[in-house]
Design an enzyme around this catalytic site. Structure first.
Site, PDB file in Angstrom:
ATOM      1  N   LYS A 293       0.909  -1.153   0.045  1.00 57.26           N
ATOM      2  CA  LYS A 293      -0.063   0.019   0.087  1.00 57.26           C
ATOM      3  C   LYS A 293       0.774   1.071   0.130  1.00 57.26           C
ATOM      4  O   LYS A 293       1.998   1.352   0.853  1.00 57.26           O
ATOM      5  CB  LYS A 293      -1.027  -0.112   1.278  1.00 57.26           C
ATOM      6  CG  LYS A 293      -1.986   0.923   1.239  1.00 57.26           C
ATOM      7  CD  LYS A 293      -3.008   0.696   2.148  1.00 57.26           C
ATOM      8  CE  LYS A 293      -3.975   1.900   2.030  1.00 57.26           C
ATOM      9  NZ  LYS A 293      -5.070   1.737   3.283  1.00 57.26           N
ATOM     10  N   GLU A 382     -19.603  -6.231  10.367  1.00 54.41           N
ATOM     11  CA  GLU A 382     -20.619  -5.427  10.980  1.00 54.41           C
ATOM     12  C   GLU A 382     -21.530  -6.456  11.832  1.00 54.41           C
ATOM     13  O   GLU A 382     -21.869  -6.194  12.762  1.00 54.41           O
ATOM     14  CB  GLU A 382     -21.353  -4.242  10.294  1.00 54.41           C
ATOM     15  CG  GLU A 382     -20.219  -3.169   9.895  1.00 54.41           C
ATOM     16  CD  GLU A 382     -19.479  -3.730   8.357  1.00 54.41           C
ATOM     17  OE1 GLU A 382     -18.735  -3.016   8.058  1.00 54.41           O
ATOM     18  OE2 GLU A 382     -19.872  -4.885   7.910  1.00 54.41           O
ATOM     19  N   ARG A 410     -25.595  -2.481   7.736  1.00 53.35           N
ATOM     20  CA  ARG A 410     -25.085  -3.972   7.237  1.00 53.35           C
ATOM     21  C   ARG A 410     -25.538  -4.861   8.544  1.00 53.35           C
ATOM     22  O   ARG A 410     -25.313  -5.972   8.188  1.00 53.35           O
ATOM     23  CB  ARG A 410     -23.584  -4.090   6.779  1.00 53.35           C
ATOM     24  CG  ARG A 410     -23.307  -2.922   5.865  1.00 53.35           C
ATOM     25  CD  ARG A 410     -21.875  -2.852   5.268  1.00 53.35           C
ATOM     26  NE  ARG A 410     -21.673  -4.052   4.315  1.00 53.35           N
ATOM     27  CZ  ARG A 410     -20.523  -4.398   3.843  1.00 53.35           C
ATOM     28  NH1 ARG A 410     -19.436  -3.693   4.046  1.00 53.35           N
ATOM     29  NH2 ARG A 410     -20.513  -5.218   2.826  1.00 53.35           N
TER      30      ARG A 410
END
Length: 643
Positions: A293, A382, A410
């Protein structure tokens, strides 16, 4: 790893990009000889760094998949072949290569490019994203459609290792393997969370396993051994053991995928060769690429979390400006929550903090360090976060779920089924309530008042400033049952925060300004524009604080003393706090004009938060104007009735 030319600072001037400037659509990219792709990637990285420096926005993820993006558009026939990016933080290189290079200066600005892939923006954005772990399901749907239409179209899902922590991703993998769908799933592993065995031997075996020769031999062997089930089982087990020695893909093989990798995600020639091999294979394929990243920008490689996104780089003035004494920074609402949680945990050893991969965003870093045994980051899960809290509450803990409004959607079934029906003692600290500005509709917390207040047993609180946020969190913690406190992104008005924790009386608002004719019932952090509009109109203002239980006594009192009630909230009008007021008045047969101000029945696009509030009529002038217009209509109706 492949040389990518590492930058130590963001270019201040637009870089020279002769190859990139020739690429307006991926078809032009595919006309380049393969030897020029590395140079193109260098130019793309330089342009990406410069453009994000000009605008701000998501940063590290795009740098990490830059070579993969070039390879995908080079090998596959996009947009005919469907390319689905998970979450979408990493899609800036994709946007640059698909006809939007010269529009990158408008990204995340009102009327400009979205920060995520968006179907209405480009035919190359095959699926709108913003939330995690949706790509495999969407690409599978596209693969099934291609099978039904007999088109031979390819479907590719690119998903990060973090997004693979969500159950939805594995549900889709399981279904794709069951259907033997023609699709490719690419795991972008930028944290080396699955495997570290990247190198020459791993890359060699990836080429072998993706080659047509290997797969033809494998398929031919299966046909030969069909009449000998014992030999077939032995051959399958031998292949699994062979792959298990060189690759960590046994799980994906068990789900029905042909696993290939891990390979170096910054080695462009290797990526192109591997993808070209995979393109010719039938059935579900799984390619594991390892990336860094922030690749190619040294500070981002060193601090990928800090460089997940950046602000616009302001130009240095030609002359040295007069030194400005910095004002003390106001705490963000998330900081208020983080400090409160530490204070609450200090006072009560039952307090537990839970987050679905939002440690920094929800300001839980200090809590995680001070109370590591009571801190649980469940990753992008979640649903699990909510039911985990329910289980903790069953046995005497005091769980606090720190979650963004848009992500709580969610876990809604778990909120209803696992927490509320059982009336469990769970506190939801709901961050990013209301509009969130540049991130747009996928991240806006526009619906939580509506979807929370309809649930029995729930307490729903809407603080108007930082201190109310702190005291309401304490109130919710003391309440025996499910409770929610919603607060916005960013900073508040700068209210003095009282260190002492004092519970508020449940369901009680407060009158802040006395006036005549009009009463504004404010729910949440639009109090400042409400007071400004009231000053111009001579109106009363009440800070209602609680959506549920509603301060019914105060509502009746205001209705008796005023000609018009105005409800104000940064939530959709449909089913929101204003609806709670009108429902209450209807139940009590109180005939009273009510003007409900809130977010309209549409998805609000991206832009600066203040701009969006103004567009929705929720700034001071918009509130004043809407009230004046309603008063004018009421007056005209009254005159007509007299005639």
């Amino acid at each position: 790893m492949q040389d990518t030319y590492t930058f130590k600072e963001i270019p201040s001037q637009r870089p020279n990009t002769p190859l990139l400037d020739r690429i307006d659509v991926p078809a032009q990219l595919r006309e380049l000889p393969a030897e020029q792709l590395t140079q193109l990637a260098r130019e793309l990285r330089a342009f990406l760094l410069w453009s994000v420096g000009q605008t701000g926005g998501h940063f590290g993820a795009g740098l990490g998949v830059l070579e993969l993006t070039v390879a995908l558009h080079y090998v596959f026939n996009t947009p005919e072949d469907r390319l689905v990016w998970d979450v979408g933080h990493q899609a800036y290189p994709h946007k640059i290569l698909t006809g939007r290079r010269e529009q990158m200066g408008s990204i995340r600005r009102k009327g400009g490019l979205a920060g995520f892939p968006k179907r209405a923006e480009s035919e190359y954005d095959t699926f709108g994203v913003g939330h995690s772990s949706t790509s495999i399901s969407a690409a599978l749907g596209m693969a099934i459609a291609a099978r039904m239409q007999k088109t031979g179209r390819k479907s590719i899902a690119v998903i990060g290792d973090g997004a693979m922590t969500a159950g939805m991703a594995f549900e889709a993998l399981n279904h794709a393997g069951h259907l033997h769908a023609n699709m490719l799933v690419i795991l972008n592993d930028n944290d080396m969370s699955i495997s570290r065995n990247v190198g020459g031997l791993s890359n060699y075996f990836a080429k072998l396993l993706s080659s047509r020769t290997y797969n033809q031999v494998r398929d031919s062997s299966k046909k030969v051994l069909q009449g000998a089930p014992h030999l077939m089982a032995l051959a399958k087990k031998t292949e699994e053991h062979f792959k298990g020695m060189i690759a960590p893909g046994t799980l994906f093989e068990e789900l029905g995928f042909n696993y290939i990798g891990p390979i170096d995600g910054h080695d462009l020639p290797l990526l192109v060769e591997t993808l070209e091999n995979i393109r010719e294979l039938d059935g579900p394929q799984f390619l594991h690429v390892v990336t860094t990243k922030g690749k190619g920008f040294a500070p981002a490689e060193a601090d990928p979390i800090g460089y997940h996104a950046i602000n616009k780089i302001e130009p240095v003035p030609p002359s040295k400006p007069e030194p400005v004494v910095p004002k003390p920074a106001k705490p963000k609402y998330a900081n208020v929550f983080g400090q409160w949680l530490c204070d609450a945990a200090e006072q009560d050893e039952r307090v537990v903090g839970i987050t679905p991969a939002m440690c920094e965003g929800s300001d839980l870093l200090a809590f995680s360090q001070r109370f590591p045994d009571r801190y649980f980051d469940v990753a992008i899960a979640e649903q699990h976060a909510v039911t985990l809290a329910a289980g903790l509450a069953c046995d005497g803990a005091k769980p606090v779920v720190a979650i963004y409004s848009t992500f709580l959607q969610r876990g809604y079934d778990q909120l209803v089924h696992d927490v509320a029906i059982q009336n469990l003692d769970v506190l939801f600290a709901i961050d990013r309530a209301g509009l969130v500005g540049e991130d747009g509709p996928t991240h806006a917390g526009a619906f939580d008042i509506s979807y929370l207040r309809c649930i029995p047993n729930m307490i729903v609180m809407t603080p108007s400033d930082e201190n109310e946020t702190r005291q309401m969190l304490h109130t919710g913690m003391l309440f025996n049952g499910p409770a929610a406190v919603r607060y916005p992104r960013g900073t508040g008005p700068g209210a003095k925060i009282e260190p002492e924790l004092k519970p508020l009386e449940l369901g009680k608002g407060r009158r802040l300004r006395e006036g005549n004719g009009v009463a504004i019932l404010n729910f949440g952090t639009l109090l400042a524009p409400a007071l400004e509009a009231a000053e111009a109109l001579g109106a009363t203002v009440a800070d209602m604080r609680f959506v549920k239980p509603l301060d019914e006594e105060l509502v009746l009192e205001l209705a008796e003393q005023h000609d018009l009630l105005v409800t104000l909230e940064e939530n959709v009008v449909a089913g929101g706090a204003g609806s709670a007021v009108t429902e209450f008045l209807n139940r009590h047969e109180v005939v009273q004009p009510v003007l409900q101000l809130g977010l309209p029945d549409t998805f609000i696009d991206h832009g600066k938060h203040g701009e969006l509030l103004s567009d929705c009529g929720l700034d001071a002038e918009g509130i004043r104007s809407a009230i004046a217009e309603r008063l004018d209509r009421l007056q005209r109706s009254s005159l007509k009735a007299v005639k």
